[in-house]
Design a protein around this motif. Structure first.
Motif, PDB file in Angstrom:
ATOM      1  N   ASP A 115      33.074  34.587  53.154  1.00 59.29           N
ATOM      2  CA  ASP A 115      33.289  34.830  51.844  1.00 59.29           C
ATOM      3  C   ASP A 115      31.977  34.683  51.269  1.00 59.29           C
ATOM      4  OD1 ASP A 115      33.559  32.247  51.241  1.00 59.29           O
ATOM      5  OD2 ASP A 115      35.467  32.358  50.291  1.00 59.29           O
ATOM      6  N   PRO A 116      31.776  34.669  49.955  1.00 59.35           N
ATOM      7  CA  PRO A 116      30.355  34.217  49.269  1.00 59.35           C
ATOM      8  C   PRO A 116      30.144  33.173  49.430  1.00 59.35           C
ATOM      9  CG  PRO A 116      31.829  35.847  47.958  1.00 59.35           C
ATOM     10  CD  PRO A 116      32.732  35.463  48.829  1.00 59.35           C
ATOM     11  N   ASP A 117      31.118  31.863  49.660  1.00 54.76           N
ATOM     12  CA  ASP A 117      30.760  30.471  49.770  1.00 54.76           C
ATOM     13  C   ASP A 117      30.709  30.020  51.277  1.00 54.76           C
ATOM     14  OD1 ASP A 117      30.458  29.089  46.928  1.00 54.76           O
ATOM     15  OD2 ASP A 117      32.216  30.407  46.782  1.00 54.76           O
ATOM     16  N   GLY A 118      30.559  31.148  52.097  1.00 53.31           N
ATOM     17  CA  GLY A 118      30.746  30.568  53.653  1.00 53.31           C
ATOM     18  C   GLY A 118      31.911  30.127  54.005  1.00 53.31           C
ATOM     19  N   ASN A 119      33.198  30.400  53.358  1.00 55.00           N
ATOM     20  CA  ASN A 119      34.137  29.983  54.101  1.00 55.00           C
ATOM     21  C   ASN A 119      34.558  31.124  54.964  1.00 55.00           C
ATOM     22  OD1 ASN A 119      35.438  27.948  52.255  1.00 55.00           O
ATOM     23  ND2 ASN A 119      35.304  29.072  50.629  1.00 55.00           N
ATOM     24  N   VAL A 120      35.078  30.979  56.182  1.00 54.07           N
ATOM     25  CA  VAL A 120      35.329  31.846  57.125  1.00 54.07           C
ATOM     26  C   VAL A 120      36.786  32.530  57.038  1.00 54.07           C
ATOM     27  CG1 VAL A 120      35.383  32.182  59.622  1.00 54.07           C
ATOM     28  CG2 VAL A 120      33.843  30.539  58.915  1.00 54.07           C
ATOM     29  N   ILE A 121      36.482  33.665  56.952  1.00 49.48           N
ATOM     30  CA  ILE A 121      37.976  34.494  56.889  1.00 49.48           C
ATOM     31  C   ILE A 121      38.005  35.218  58.169  1.00 49.48           C
ATOM     32  CG2 ILE A 121      39.153  36.485  55.526  1.00 49.48           C
ATOM     33  CD1 ILE A 121      37.914  33.791  53.783  1.00 49.48           C
ATOM     34  N   LEU A 122      39.295  34.713  58.712  1.00 49.88           N
ATOM     35  CA  LEU A 122      39.826  35.275  59.957  1.00 49.88           C
ATOM     36  C   LEU A 122      40.920  36.707  59.798  1.00 49.88           C
ATOM     37  CD1 LEU A 122      39.932  35.173  63.025  1.00 49.88           C
ATOM     38  CD2 LEU A 122      41.986  33.614  62.973  1.00 49.88           C
ATOM     39  N   LEU A 123      40.330  37.615  60.001  1.00 45.67           N
ATOM     40  CA  LEU A 123      41.296  38.677  60.096  1.00 45.67           C
ATOM     41  C   LEU A 123      41.978  39.154  61.187  1.00 45.67           C
ATOM     42  CD1 LEU A 123      38.464  41.197  58.179  1.00 45.67           C
ATOM     43  CD2 LEU A 123      40.270  40.078  57.244  1.00 45.67           C
TER      44      LEU A 123
END
Length: 134
Positions: A115-123
């Motif tokens: 995401d824009p802050d570098g949080n990792v989004i697992l789809l």
């Protein structure tokens, strides 16, 4: 009473950029107001995603943004493998960092996007992550 996870709070550096990302991901994120620099979206699972750019720094005077790496992932169950593929492709085409292209892992079929802050989004299409899973 059994302990329940009720909310995930993301402290962001740019609330508007995060709102755009999570809307593009497919969440019905409301607009923020000037009076409250935060937005909340309650998932069908009952967990609320709260995105803010001021809570931690307002109430925890020792708070600092993380430097390098990541310590958590937010997993979003998107349904079928094809939806993992199309969601990943859409987010990467929109300029978000694709951390891991869709692949069959040792567990679910999954992809990772920042995401824009570098949080990792697992789809994922992992049925165990579905709100309907037992």
């Amino acid at each position: 009473m059994e302990l329940q996870l009720s909310m995930v709070v993301l402290e962001t550096s740019d609330l508007d950029a995060s709102i755009r990302f999570y809307r593009r991901l497919g969440l019905d994120i409301p607009d923020a107001s000037a009076e409250r620099p935060m937005v909340a979206h309650r998932m069908p699972s009952g967990v609320t995603l709260l995105i803010t750019d001021g809570f931690a720094k307002a109430y925890d005077k020792t708070w600092q943004p993380p430097a390098g790496g990541y310590s958590q992932m937010l997993e979003f169950y998107v349904g079928e493998d094809a939806v993992v593929d199309s969601t990943f492709a859409d987010l990467v085409a929109a300029g978000y960092n694709g951390r891991m292209a869709p692949t069959k892992t040792i567990g679910p079929y999954a992809a990772m996007v920042d995401d824009p802050d570098g949080n990792v989004i697992l789809l994922t299409s992992d049925e165990a992550a579905s709100p309907d899973a037992a």
